[in-house]
Design a protein around this motif. Structure first.
Motif, PDB file in Angstrom:
ATOM      1  N   ALA A 144     -11.370 -37.410 -32.259  1.00 39.65           N
ATOM      2  CA  ALA A 144     -11.916 -38.743 -31.693  1.00 39.65           C
ATOM      3  C   ALA A 144     -11.242 -39.295 -30.487  1.00 39.65           C
ATOM      4  O   ALA A 144     -10.229 -38.903 -30.506  1.00 39.65           O
ATOM      5  CB  ALA A 144     -12.010 -39.726 -32.767  1.00 39.65           C
ATOM      6  N   GLU A 145     -11.932 -40.006 -29.683  1.00 45.74           N
ATOM      7  CA  GLU A 145     -11.430 -40.525 -28.328  1.00 45.74           C
ATOM      8  C   GLU A 145     -10.228 -41.460 -28.914  1.00 45.74           C
ATOM      9  O   GLU A 145      -9.218 -41.463 -27.851  1.00 45.74           O
ATOM     10  CB  GLU A 145     -12.373 -41.157 -27.516  1.00 45.74           C
ATOM     11  CG  GLU A 145     -13.274 -40.132 -26.780  1.00 45.74           C
ATOM     12  CD  GLU A 145     -14.177 -40.867 -25.956  1.00 45.74           C
ATOM     13  OE1 GLU A 145     -13.796 -41.346 -24.936  1.00 45.74           O
ATOM     14  OE2 GLU A 145     -15.403 -40.735 -26.117  1.00 45.74           O
ATOM     15  N   SER A 146     -10.191 -42.395 -29.858  1.00 49.29           N
ATOM     16  CA  SER A 146      -9.296 -43.221 -30.235  1.00 49.29           C
ATOM     17  C   SER A 146      -9.031 -42.981 -31.515  1.00 49.29           C
ATOM     18  O   SER A 146      -9.812 -42.813 -32.610  1.00 49.29           O
ATOM     19  CB  SER A 146      -9.686 -44.346 -29.899  1.00 49.29           C
ATOM     20  OG  SER A 146     -11.067 -44.820 -30.277  1.00 49.29           O
ATOM     21  N   ILE A 147      -7.801 -43.048 -32.214  1.00 42.84           N
ATOM     22  CA  ILE A 147      -7.456 -43.097 -33.467  1.00 42.84           C
ATOM     23  C   ILE A 147      -6.589 -44.289 -33.859  1.00 42.84           C
ATOM     24  O   ILE A 147      -6.126 -44.854 -33.092  1.00 42.84           O
ATOM     25  CB  ILE A 147      -6.531 -41.873 -34.065  1.00 42.84           C
ATOM     26  CG1 ILE A 147      -5.349 -42.101 -33.496  1.00 42.84           C
ATOM     27  CG2 ILE A 147      -7.459 -40.794 -33.619  1.00 42.84           C
ATOM     28  CD1 ILE A 147      -4.488 -40.888 -33.947  1.00 42.84           C
ATOM     29  N   VAL A 148      -6.963 -44.851 -35.109  1.00 44.47           N
ATOM     30  CA  VAL A 148      -6.324 -46.108 -35.585  1.00 44.47           C
ATOM     31  C   VAL A 148      -5.054 -45.937 -36.320  1.00 44.47           C
ATOM     32  O   VAL A 148      -5.006 -45.149 -37.310  1.00 44.47           O
ATOM     33  CB  VAL A 148      -7.432 -47.085 -36.198  1.00 44.47           C
ATOM     34  CG1 VAL A 148      -6.758 -48.425 -36.763  1.00 44.47           C
ATOM     35  CG2 VAL A 148      -8.700 -47.242 -35.519  1.00 44.47           C
ATOM     36  N   LEU A 149      -4.059 -46.824 -35.805  1.00 43.56           N
ATOM     37  CA  LEU A 149      -2.751 -46.605 -36.486  1.00 43.56           C
ATOM     38  C   LEU A 149      -2.605 -48.298 -37.257  1.00 43.56           C
ATOM     39  O   LEU A 149      -2.615 -49.279 -36.638  1.00 43.56           O
ATOM     40  CB  LEU A 149      -1.532 -46.534 -35.536  1.00 43.56           C
ATOM     41  CG  LEU A 149      -0.148 -46.484 -35.998  1.00 43.56           C
ATOM     42  CD1 LEU A 149       0.687 -45.595 -34.962  1.00 43.56           C
ATOM     43  CD2 LEU A 149       0.674 -47.718 -36.442  1.00 43.56           C
ATOM     44  N   PRO A 150      -2.409 -47.841 -38.658  1.00 45.88           N
ATOM     45  CA  PRO A 150      -2.080 -49.281 -39.408  1.00 45.88           C
ATOM     46  C   PRO A 150      -0.791 -49.837 -38.991  1.00 45.88           C
ATOM     47  O   PRO A 150       0.416 -49.193 -39.318  1.00 45.88           O
ATOM     48  CB  PRO A 150      -2.408 -48.758 -40.802  1.00 45.88           C
ATOM     49  CG  PRO A 150      -1.788 -47.417 -40.769  1.00 45.88           C
ATOM     50  CD  PRO A 150      -2.463 -47.157 -39.642  1.00 45.88           C
TER      51      PRO A 150
END
Length: 237
Positions: free
Chosen positions: A15-21
């Motif tokens: 993915a172009e962006s990944i989410v970090l909690p």
């Protein structure tokens, strides 16, 4: 938007962006946070987070992806479970909305989420999953086309399958060591105009994302979205 649930390690997502909690001070945490910091390169990512300094609960800020396949990391601040009486569900949904907003504003076509707040933050996994799905399904994107939720544990994957959802394996083309090596080689080869233009575009889009939530109206919209999603999920129970 196309939406899939995959099992694997989020750092292997394309993915172009990944989410970090994230936490409010944007410091490296345990679990998914630690995995992403390590794969992205702790030195550069910590420096970028320290420069930003703070992000409020339920909101999000972007950084570059550095050594990851992803162009961007979106740090979204998720709540810890207290007792259900401190707007935990609303904040969790607004964290999804905020991350989606930033990816959309930065013109990303794809984004990958872990199942936010389902680990050390102490949320009930079933309800955390319902909030995740509803938040993604109800989001009205302009640029985003593809959203992933990436599950790591076998037990959670089995639980999601039992609800009737398909859980596919995240495809991996390279080992993590090979991936890091290839990315480092690529960063040393920024010599032609096309690569310089692409890099400048990423920096410009990052700046757009950083500025987005400086507008309080945009933050308010994300929180309002979160409340509406949770109301729908709770009423369904």
């Amino acid at each position: 938007m196309e939406f899939k649930i995959l099992k694997g390690n989020i750092v292997n997502s394309k993915a172009e962006s990944i989410v970090l909690p994230a936490n409010e001070r944007l410091k490296e945490g345990s679990g998914t946070s630690e995995v992403i910091f390590k794969a992205a390169g702790r030195k550069n990512l910590t420096k970028a987070c320290n420069k930003i300094g703070f992000c409020e609960m339920g909101s999000a800020v972007p950084t570059l992806g550095y050594e990851l396949n992803a162009n961007y990391i979106i740090h979204t601040v998720v709540p810890k479970w207290i007792d259900g009486e401190h707007n935990e569900y609303d904040i969790l949904s607004s964290a999804y909305a905020s991350a989606l907003d930033l990816a959309d504003v930065m013109e990303c076509k794809s984004i990958a989420f872990p199942l936010l707040a389902s680990g050390n933050n102490g949320f009930d996994v079933d309800l955390a999953f319902e909030i995740a799905v509803k938040s993604i399904e109800k989001y009205q994107a302009k640029n985003l086309e593809y959203v992933q939720i990436i599950i790591f544990g076998n037990n959670i994957a089995a639980n999601i399958k039992s609800k009737g959802y398909e859980v596919s394996l995240l495809p991996i083309d390279l080992t993590n060591e090979q991936k890091l090596y290839e990315n480092k080689k690529e960063k040393k080869k920024i010599v032609d105009d096309a690569k310089i233009v692409a890099q400048q575009f990423m920096v410009d889009q990052l700046e757009k994302g950083i500025n987005y939530f400086k507008n309080p109206k945009n933050r308010e919209m994300a929180f309002k979205f979160g409340k509406e999603i949770v109301k729908a999920v709770i009423l369904k129970k």
